[in-house]
Design a protein around this motif. Sequence first.
Motif, PDB file in Angstrom:
ATOM      1  N   LEU A 130      23.026 -29.573 -27.455  1.00  0.00           N
ATOM      2  CA  LEU A 130      24.421 -30.000 -27.587  1.00  0.00           C
ATOM      3  C   LEU A 130      25.183 -29.825 -26.274  1.00  0.00           C
ATOM      4  O   LEU A 130      25.958 -30.695 -25.873  1.00  0.00           O
ATOM      5  CB  LEU A 130      25.099 -29.213 -28.711  1.00  0.00           C
ATOM      6  CG  LEU A 130      24.673 -29.573 -30.141  1.00  0.00           C
ATOM      7  CD1 LEU A 130      25.317 -28.630 -31.137  1.00  0.00           C
ATOM      8  CD2 LEU A 130      25.022 -31.016 -30.462  1.00  0.00           C
ATOM      9  N   TRP A 131      24.970 -28.696 -25.599  1.00  0.00           N
ATOM     10  CA  TRP A 131      25.623 -28.487 -24.303  1.00  0.00           C
ATOM     11  C   TRP A 131      25.140 -29.517 -23.284  1.00  0.00           C
ATOM     12  O   TRP A 131      25.940 -30.046 -22.496  1.00  0.00           O
ATOM     13  CB  TRP A 131      25.330 -27.074 -23.785  1.00  0.00           C
ATOM     14  CG  TRP A 131      26.266 -26.022 -24.307  1.00  0.00           C
ATOM     15  CD1 TRP A 131      25.958 -24.989 -25.142  1.00  0.00           C
ATOM     16  CD2 TRP A 131      27.664 -25.897 -24.029  1.00  0.00           C
ATOM     17  NE1 TRP A 131      27.076 -24.233 -25.410  1.00  0.00           N
ATOM     18  CE2 TRP A 131      28.139 -24.767 -24.735  1.00  0.00           C
ATOM     19  CE3 TRP A 131      28.573 -26.638 -23.270  1.00  0.00           C
ATOM     20  CZ2 TRP A 131      29.472 -24.355 -24.690  1.00  0.00           C
ATOM     21  CZ3 TRP A 131      29.897 -26.229 -23.220  1.00  0.00           C
ATOM     22  CH2 TRP A 131      30.330 -25.100 -23.920  1.00  0.00           C
ATOM     23  N   LEU A 132      23.856 -29.799 -23.284  1.00  0.00           N
ATOM     24  CA  LEU A 132      23.305 -30.771 -22.342  1.00  0.00           C
ATOM     25  C   LEU A 132      23.903 -32.151 -22.572  1.00  0.00           C
ATOM     26  O   LEU A 132      24.285 -32.849 -21.615  1.00  0.00           O
ATOM     27  CB  LEU A 132      21.785 -30.812 -22.480  1.00  0.00           C
ATOM     28  CG  LEU A 132      21.043 -31.788 -21.547  1.00  0.00           C
ATOM     29  CD1 LEU A 132      21.245 -31.386 -20.092  1.00  0.00           C
ATOM     30  CD2 LEU A 132      19.559 -31.814 -21.885  1.00  0.00           C
ATOM     31  N   LEU A 133      24.008 -32.556 -23.826  1.00  0.00           N
ATOM     32  CA  LEU A 133      24.588 -33.859 -24.138  1.00  0.00           C
ATOM     33  C   LEU A 133      26.070 -33.906 -23.792  1.00  0.00           C
ATOM     34  O   LEU A 133      26.579 -34.933 -23.326  1.00  0.00           O
ATOM     35  CB  LEU A 133      24.377 -34.182 -25.619  1.00  0.00           C
ATOM     36  CG  LEU A 133      22.922 -34.432 -26.051  1.00  0.00           C
ATOM     37  CD1 LEU A 133      22.844 -34.592 -27.564  1.00  0.00           C
ATOM     38  CD2 LEU A 133      22.372 -35.667 -25.364  1.00  0.00           C
ATOM     39  N   LEU A 134      26.776 -32.791 -24.008  1.00  0.00           N
ATOM     40  CA  LEU A 134      28.199 -32.744 -23.664  1.00  0.00           C
ATOM     41  C   LEU A 134      28.405 -32.921 -22.165  1.00  0.00           C
ATOM     42  O   LEU A 134      29.256 -33.714 -21.728  1.00  0.00           O
ATOM     43  CB  LEU A 134      28.796 -31.416 -24.129  1.00  0.00           C
ATOM     44  CG  LEU A 134      30.317 -31.249 -23.913  1.00  0.00           C
ATOM     45  CD1 LEU A 134      31.083 -32.136 -24.879  1.00  0.00           C
ATOM     46  CD2 LEU A 134      30.733 -29.801 -24.089  1.00  0.00           C
ATOM     47  N   VAL A 135      27.623 -32.200 -21.364  1.00  0.00           N
ATOM     48  CA  VAL A 135      27.732 -32.316 -19.904  1.00  0.00           C
ATOM     49  C   VAL A 135      27.321 -33.711 -19.448  1.00  0.00           C
ATOM     50  O   VAL A 135      27.964 -34.315 -18.575  1.00  0.00           O
ATOM     51  CB  VAL A 135      26.860 -31.244 -19.219  1.00  0.00           C
ATOM     52  CG1 VAL A 135      26.852 -31.454 -17.712  1.00  0.00           C
ATOM     53  CG2 VAL A 135      27.379 -29.848 -19.557  1.00  0.00           C
ATOM     54  N   GLN A 136      26.266 -34.240 -20.047  1.00  0.00           N
ATOM     55  CA  GLN A 136      25.789 -35.573 -19.674  1.00  0.00           C
ATOM     56  C   GLN A 136      26.839 -36.643 -19.951  1.00  0.00           C
ATOM     57  O   GLN A 136      27.080 -37.535 -19.129  1.00  0.00           O
ATOM     58  CB  GLN A 136      24.495 -35.874 -20.427  1.00  0.00           C
ATOM     59  CG  GLN A 136      23.971 -37.293 -20.278  1.00  0.00           C
ATOM     60  CD  GLN A 136      23.499 -37.606 -18.878  1.00  0.00           C
ATOM     61  OE1 GLN A 136      23.692 -36.838 -17.951  1.00  0.00           O
ATOM     62  NE2 GLN A 136      22.887 -38.767 -18.710  1.00  0.00           N
ATOM     63  N   LEU A 137      27.473 -36.570 -21.098  1.00  0.00           N
ATOM     64  CA  LEU A 137      28.525 -37.537 -21.431  1.00  0.00           C
ATOM     65  C   LEU A 137      29.737 -37.355 -20.520  1.00  0.00           C
ATOM     66  O   LEU A 137      30.368 -38.335 -20.107  1.00  0.00           O
ATOM     67  CB  LEU A 137      28.933 -37.375 -22.892  1.00  0.00           C
ATOM     68  CG  LEU A 137      27.889 -37.858 -23.911  1.00  0.00           C
ATOM     69  CD1 LEU A 137      28.242 -37.364 -25.309  1.00  0.00           C
ATOM     70  CD2 LEU A 137      27.791 -39.380 -23.895  1.00  0.00           C
ATOM     71  N   GLY A 138      30.070 -36.107 -20.198  1.00  0.00           N
ATOM     72  CA  GLY A 138      31.170 -35.855 -19.276  1.00  0.00           C
ATOM     73  C   GLY A 138      30.904 -36.425 -17.891  1.00  0.00           C
ATOM     74  O   GLY A 138      31.791 -37.009 -17.254  1.00  0.00           O
ATOM     75  N   LEU A 139      29.683 -36.281 -17.406  1.00  0.00           N
ATOM     76  CA  LEU A 139      29.319 -36.854 -16.108  1.00  0.00           C
ATOM     77  C   LEU A 139      29.379 -38.371 -16.145  1.00  0.00           C
ATOM     78  O   LEU A 139      29.808 -39.021 -15.176  1.00  0.00           O
ATOM     79  CB  LEU A 139      27.915 -36.401 -15.707  1.00  0.00           C
ATOM     80  CG  LEU A 139      27.779 -34.957 -15.221  1.00  0.00           C
ATOM     81  CD1 LEU A 139      26.306 -34.587 -15.084  1.00  0.00           C
ATOM     82  CD2 LEU A 139      28.494 -34.776 -13.887  1.00  0.00           C
ATOM     83  N   GLY A 140      28.945 -38.945 -17.259  1.00  0.00           N
ATOM     84  CA  GLY A 140      29.023 -40.397 -17.387  1.00  0.00           C
ATOM     85  C   GLY A 140      30.451 -40.899 -17.309  1.00  0.00           C
ATOM     86  O   GLY A 140      30.741 -41.904 -16.651  1.00  0.00           O
ATOM     87  N   LEU A 141      31.367 -40.201 -17.972  1.00  0.00           N
ATOM     88  CA  LEU A 141      32.782 -40.585 -17.907  1.00  0.00           C
ATOM     89  C   LEU A 141      33.340 -40.377 -16.501  1.00  0.00           C
ATOM     90  O   LEU A 141      34.206 -41.128 -16.043  1.00  0.00           O
ATOM     91  CB  LEU A 141      33.589 -39.778 -18.927  1.00  0.00           C
ATOM     92  CG  LEU A 141      33.298 -40.079 -20.406  1.00  0.00           C
ATOM     93  CD1 LEU A 141      34.041 -39.093 -21.306  1.00  0.00           C
ATOM     94  CD2 LEU A 141      33.707 -41.513 -20.752  1.00  0.00           C
ATOM     95  N   ALA A 142      32.828 -39.355 -15.802  1.00  0.00           N
ATOM     96  CA  ALA A 142      33.304 -39.073 -14.441  1.00  0.00           C
ATOM     97  C   ALA A 142      32.890 -40.150 -13.446  1.00  0.00           C
ATOM     98  O   ALA A 142      33.510 -40.295 -12.386  1.00  0.00           O
ATOM     99  CB  ALA A 142      32.785 -37.711 -13.976  1.00  0.00           C
ATOM    100  N   THR A 143      31.852 -40.913 -13.763  1.00  0.00           N
ATOM    101  CA  THR A 143      31.411 -41.972 -12.847  1.00  0.00           C
ATOM    102  C   THR A 143      32.310 -43.202 -12.910  1.00  0.00           C
ATOM    103  O   THR A 143      32.268 -44.036 -12.003  1.00  0.00           O
ATOM    104  CB  THR A 143      29.970 -42.411 -13.168  1.00  0.00           C
ATOM    105  OG1 THR A 143      29.918 -42.973 -14.500  1.00  0.00           O
ATOM    106  CG2 THR A 143      29.003 -41.235 -13.089  1.00  0.00           C
ATOM    107  N   ILE A 144      33.123 -43.328 -13.963  1.00  0.00           N
ATOM    108  CA  ILE A 144      33.952 -44.527 -14.114  1.00  0.00           C
ATOM    109  C   ILE A 144      34.989 -44.651 -12.994  1.00  0.00           C
ATOM    110  O   ILE A 144      35.115 -45.720 -12.380  1.00  0.00           O
ATOM    111  CB  ILE A 144      34.614 -44.547 -15.509  1.00  0.00           C
ATOM    112  CG1 ILE A 144      33.535 -44.661 -16.581  1.00  0.00           C
ATOM    113  CG2 ILE A 144      35.607 -45.704 -15.621  1.00  0.00           C
ATOM    114  CD1 ILE A 144      34.063 -44.637 -17.998  1.00  0.00           C
ATOM    115  N   PRO A 145      35.766 -43.595 -12.682  1.00  0.00           N
ATOM    116  CA  PRO A 145      36.715 -43.732 -11.559  1.00  0.00           C
ATOM    117  C   PRO A 145      36.025 -44.037 -10.234  1.00  0.00           C
ATOM    118  O   PRO A 145      36.585 -44.761  -9.398  1.00  0.00           O
ATOM    119  CB  PRO A 145      37.407 -42.361 -11.514  1.00  0.00           C
ATOM    120  CG  PRO A 145      37.226 -41.789 -12.879  1.00  0.00           C
ATOM    121  CD  PRO A 145      35.893 -42.281 -13.335  1.00  0.00           C
ATOM    122  N   MET A 146      34.828 -43.517 -10.046  1.00  0.00           N
ATOM    123  CA  MET A 146      34.100 -43.805  -8.814  1.00  0.00           C
ATOM    124  C   MET A 146      33.650 -45.261  -8.760  1.00  0.00           C
ATOM    125  O   MET A 146      33.685 -45.900  -7.716  1.00  0.00           O
ATOM    126  CB  MET A 146      32.891 -42.881  -8.688  1.00  0.00           C
ATOM    127  CG  MET A 146      33.267 -41.423  -8.596  1.00  0.00           C
ATOM    128  SD  MET A 146      31.835 -40.342  -8.463  1.00  0.00           S
ATOM    129  CE  MET A 146      32.663 -38.748  -8.419  1.00  0.00           C
TER     130      MET A 146
END
Length: 243
Positions: A130-146
């Motif tokens: 669950l923690w891994l998926l949470l971080v992974q989804l957060g990183l995915g959202l962080a790539t949008i502004p970039m």
Amino acid sequence: MNALDTFLFGIYPYICGAVFLVGSLIRFDRDQYTWKSDSSQLLRTGQLRVGSYLFHIGVLFLFFGHFFGMLTPHALYEHFISAGNKQLMAMVSGGIAGTMAFIGIAVLLHRRLSDPRIRLNSRTSDIVLLWLLLVQLGLGLATIPMSAQHLDGTMMMALAGWAQHVMTFQGGAVELLSHVNWVFKLHMVLGMSVFLIFPFTRLVHVWSGFASATYALRPYQVVRSRKLNLPADHLTPDRHVGH
């Protein structure tokens, strides 16, 4: 380019893929009784329903979006949509689906950690996943502004080119990522790591989810209710009718 990039994006994908496929096959062959989602619905339903719906709807959209978006050759869609417009469409739709999945997994993680009974019945792998998926989804959202900083589609083309080179066993895949930001790279490494741990977690039930599509092709089943109390030959035509 350095040795770490070569390992992470030239060798590690094949390690993860091999463990994913072979590990899933071995677990299905040797431990079929553990091939399940281990639902905790009986312990508490409320948050599970909300979190599960949000997560599964969002993550299924993301999975198929990444699968077809990354692996479809540019030549097949360049006459219908430009690389820049495709990237913009992916940012908007992926942002919505990613937000849904992120909220859903956060709800599920909070439920698993805050409820003493659910925490007691949780494996370490459940919480780590669950923690891994949470971080992974957060990183995915962080790539949008970039991605929004270069809407010409060059970043998307580089990432898609890398994925297609890896899947078709072509050389030069690592060089395509030479100018990719570290957030994208970390997102990719964590994504591959999910496939690496897949056979050792409850994620194996995903195979069964896809396999359930075969139910649409199976023959019909004839079911007779015992409540009707009909004789066994009640469907046999009466030969004396009409004589």
